[in-house]
Design an enzyme around this catalytic site. Structure first.
Site, PDB file in Angstrom:
ATOM      1  N   LYS A   1       3.285   2.327  12.064  1.00  0.00           N
ATOM      2  CA  LYS A   1       4.595   2.985  12.022  1.00  0.00           C
ATOM      3  C   LYS A   1       4.630   3.938  13.210  1.00  0.00           C
ATOM      4  CE  LYS A   1       8.564   3.913   9.951  1.00  0.00           C
ATOM      5  NZ  LYS A   1       9.660   2.921   9.846  1.00  0.00           N
TER       6      LYS A   1
ATOM      7  N   TYR B   1      -5.453   8.001   1.957  1.00  0.00           N
ATOM      8  CA  TYR B   1      -6.226   7.958   0.716  1.00  0.00           C
ATOM      9  C   TYR B   1      -7.286   9.055   0.684  1.00  0.00           C
ATOM     10  CZ  TYR B   1      -4.583   3.495  -1.215  1.00  0.00           C
ATOM     11  OH  TYR B   1      -3.839   2.496  -1.784  1.00  0.00           O
TER      12      TYR B   1
ATOM     13  N   ASP C   1      -2.515  -1.732   1.521  1.00  0.00           N
ATOM     14  CA  ASP C   1      -2.422  -1.779   0.064  1.00  0.00           C
ATOM     15  C   ASP C   1      -1.094  -2.387  -0.349  1.00  0.00           C
ATOM     16  OD1 ASP C   1      -3.000  -1.180  -2.670  1.00  0.00           O
ATOM     17  OD2 ASP C   1      -1.630   0.526  -2.513  1.00  0.00           O
TER      18      ASP C   1
ATOM     19  N   ASP D   1      -0.214  -6.577  -1.686  1.00  0.00           N
ATOM     20  CA  ASP D   1       0.386  -6.932  -2.976  1.00  0.00           C
ATOM     21  C   ASP D   1       1.633  -7.785  -2.769  1.00  0.00           C
ATOM     22  OD1 ASP D   1      -1.469  -5.436  -4.492  1.00  0.00           O
ATOM     23  OD2 ASP D   1       0.102  -4.785  -5.880  1.00  0.00           O
TER      24      ASP D   1
ATOM     25  N   ASP E   1       7.756  -1.482   8.110  1.00  0.00           N
ATOM     26  CA  ASP E   1       8.967  -1.876   7.363  1.00  0.00           C
ATOM     27  C   ASP E   1       9.399  -3.286   7.768  1.00  0.00           C
ATOM     28  OD1 ASP E   1       9.528  -0.809   9.871  1.00  0.00           O
ATOM     29  OD2 ASP E   1      11.331   0.268   9.236  1.00  0.00           O
TER      30      ASP E   1
HETATM   31  C1  IPM Z   1      -6.250  -1.918  -4.466  1.00  0.00           C
HETATM   32  C2  IPM Z   1      -5.825  -0.973  -5.542  1.00  0.00           C
HETATM   33  C3  IPM Z   1      -6.464   0.378  -5.270  1.00  0.00           C
HETATM   34  C4  IPM Z   1      -5.969   0.843  -3.917  1.00  0.00           C
HETATM   35  C5  IPM Z   1      -6.189   1.427  -6.350  1.00  0.00           C
HETATM   36  C6  IPM Z   1      -6.571   0.936  -7.715  1.00  0.00           C
HETATM   37  C7  IPM Z   1      -6.871   2.721  -6.034  1.00  0.00           C
HETATM   38  O1  IPM Z   1      -4.441  -0.906  -5.625  1.00  0.00           O
HETATM   39  O2  IPM Z   1      -7.453  -2.190  -4.334  1.00  0.00           O
HETATM   40  O3  IPM Z   1      -5.380  -2.391  -3.734  1.00  0.00           O
HETATM   41  O4  IPM Z   1      -4.884   1.399  -3.801  1.00  0.00           O
HETATM   42  O5  IPM Z   1      -6.691   0.656  -2.943  1.00  0.00           O
HETATM   43 MN    MN Z   2      -3.381  -2.248  -4.292  1.00  0.00          MN
END
Ligand code: IPM
Ligand code: MN
Length: 359
Positions: free
Chosen positions: A190, A142, A247, A251, A223
């Site tokens: 990884k 990032y 990240d 999700d 993975d």
């Molecule tokens: C999160 C979001 C952020 C990230 C984005 C919006 C920059 O997806 O907080 O997970 O990737 O960290």
């Molecule tokens: Mn995210």
């Protein structure tokens, strides 16, 4: 005094934030605290008002506060701005970096009363899931330099870089948390491909041997971890990982609980200052309709009480009120499922239902 910078942002941000503030007001009265809320602009709305997604004024406001309660930023309206003006890249990432918020905690809990909303088979989730991610938040791909698109527009580069210290401090947080839980850390990397991952694994292993040998440590390639999360999520307790892997995996894990609208997060630095936000986005498609799920924002406020203000009893009072509300079959649309007998409520009604159950 507990000073809170309130940055609601875009999309559903303001409507779910309103519910979190209502909840905090009730906590303040019941438990005799004073919270001072000051609002600032961030994201698309800040760009519209000031030309910048993170105006200096907002940074100052956060500097003068003890914690930041953050909504969400972004939406189609701002998608075509130059990268540094975009809400996500231009506001959230600089905020994380500016305040050195290296530790991103993302608890993923499945409330038994909601297990039907999970995208997994009942038998995999019915006994509950209780995972917490420790995602490194201010390093890795990032932020590594160089990061650019070549002048001819035909090539681009991002850089994944980690220093020993950056790995160590997030690993310490993960091990410490594991001690108060089921004493299991799974470190995800990884290391069969990436140099940063080889270093990651070495540092985590050394730290474990030296100071945390009471914790059960395992290593998993990212993975495989992605697969294991949907194969058998109950195997995980604390997951420790770098920025981008965290990240993506968080999700994925969020969907185990059926809705992104349920999960809070805390991003904290060494001094206890933190930014608290739902992990879901600004959901522009449902903004302004009063149907968004405010639970992630309300639980983010609970994390703020716990981690920045050391008010654990109060944090638990909120978390129990949320669980009781769900057990009473009260649902926003996103978590309604097909089951009969649920009462579907609006964003603000959900806030009220939770408030009425705060003890
Ligand atoms: C999160 C979001 C952020 C990230 C984005 C919006 C920059 O997806 O907080 O997970 O990737 O960290
Ligand atoms: Mn995210």
């Amino acid at each position: 005094m507990n000073k809170v910078a309130v940055l609601s942002g875009d999309g559903i941000g303001p409507e779910v934030m309103a519910e979190a503030l209502k909840v905090l007001d009730v906590i303040a009265k019941k438990y005799n605290h004073t919270f001072e809320f000051k609002e600032g602009y961030v994201g698309g709305i800040a760009y519209d008002k000031t030309g910048l997604p993170l105006p200096e004024e907002t940074i100052q406001l956060c500097e003068n506060s003890n914690a930041v309660l953050f909504g969400s930023v972004g939406g189609p309206k701002w998608e075509n701005l130059p990268p540094e003006k975009q809400p996500e890249r231009g506001a959230l990432l600089p905020l994380r970096k500016h305040f050195n918020l290296f530790a991103n905690l993302r608890p993923v809990k499945i409330f038994p009363s909601l297990s039907h909303a999970s995208s997994l088979k009942q038998e995999l989730v019915k006994d509950g899931i209780d995972i917490i991610f420790f995602r490194e938040l201010t390093g890795g791909i990032y932020f590594g330099q160089p990061k650019k698109i070549a002048e001819d527009g035909k090539s681009a580069v991002d850089t994944m870089a980690y220093k020993e210290e950056e790995i160590k401090r997030i690993a310490v947080k993960a091990f410490e948390a594991a001690r108060l839980r089921n004493k299991k850390v799974c470190s995800v990397d990884k290391a069969n491909v990436l140099m940063t991952s080889i270093l990651w694994r070495k540092i985590v292993t050394e730290l474990h041997e030296k100071e945390y040998s009471d914790i059960e440590l395992s290593h998993m390639f990212v993975d495989n971890a992605a697969m294991q999360l949907v194969r058998w999520p109950a195997q995980f307790d604390v997951i420790l990982t770098e920025n981008m892997f965290g990240d993506i995996l968080s999700d994925e894990a969020a969907m185990l609980s059926g809705s992104l609208g349920m999960l809070p997060s805390a991003s904290i630095n060494e001094s206890g200052f933190g930014l608290y936000e739902p992990i879901g986005g600004s959901a522009p498609d449902i903004a302004g309709q009063g149907i968004a799920n405010p639970i992630a924002q309300i639980l983010s406020a609970a994390l703020m009480l716990r981690y920045s203000f050391k008010l654990d009893t109060e944090a638990k009072a909120i978390e129990h009120a949320v669980a009781d509300t769900l057990s009473a079959n009260i649902r926003t649309r996103d978590i309604a499922g097909e089951s009969k007998g649920v009462k579907i409520v609006s964003t603000s009604e959900m806030g009220n239902e939770i408030i009425s159950r705060i003890k």
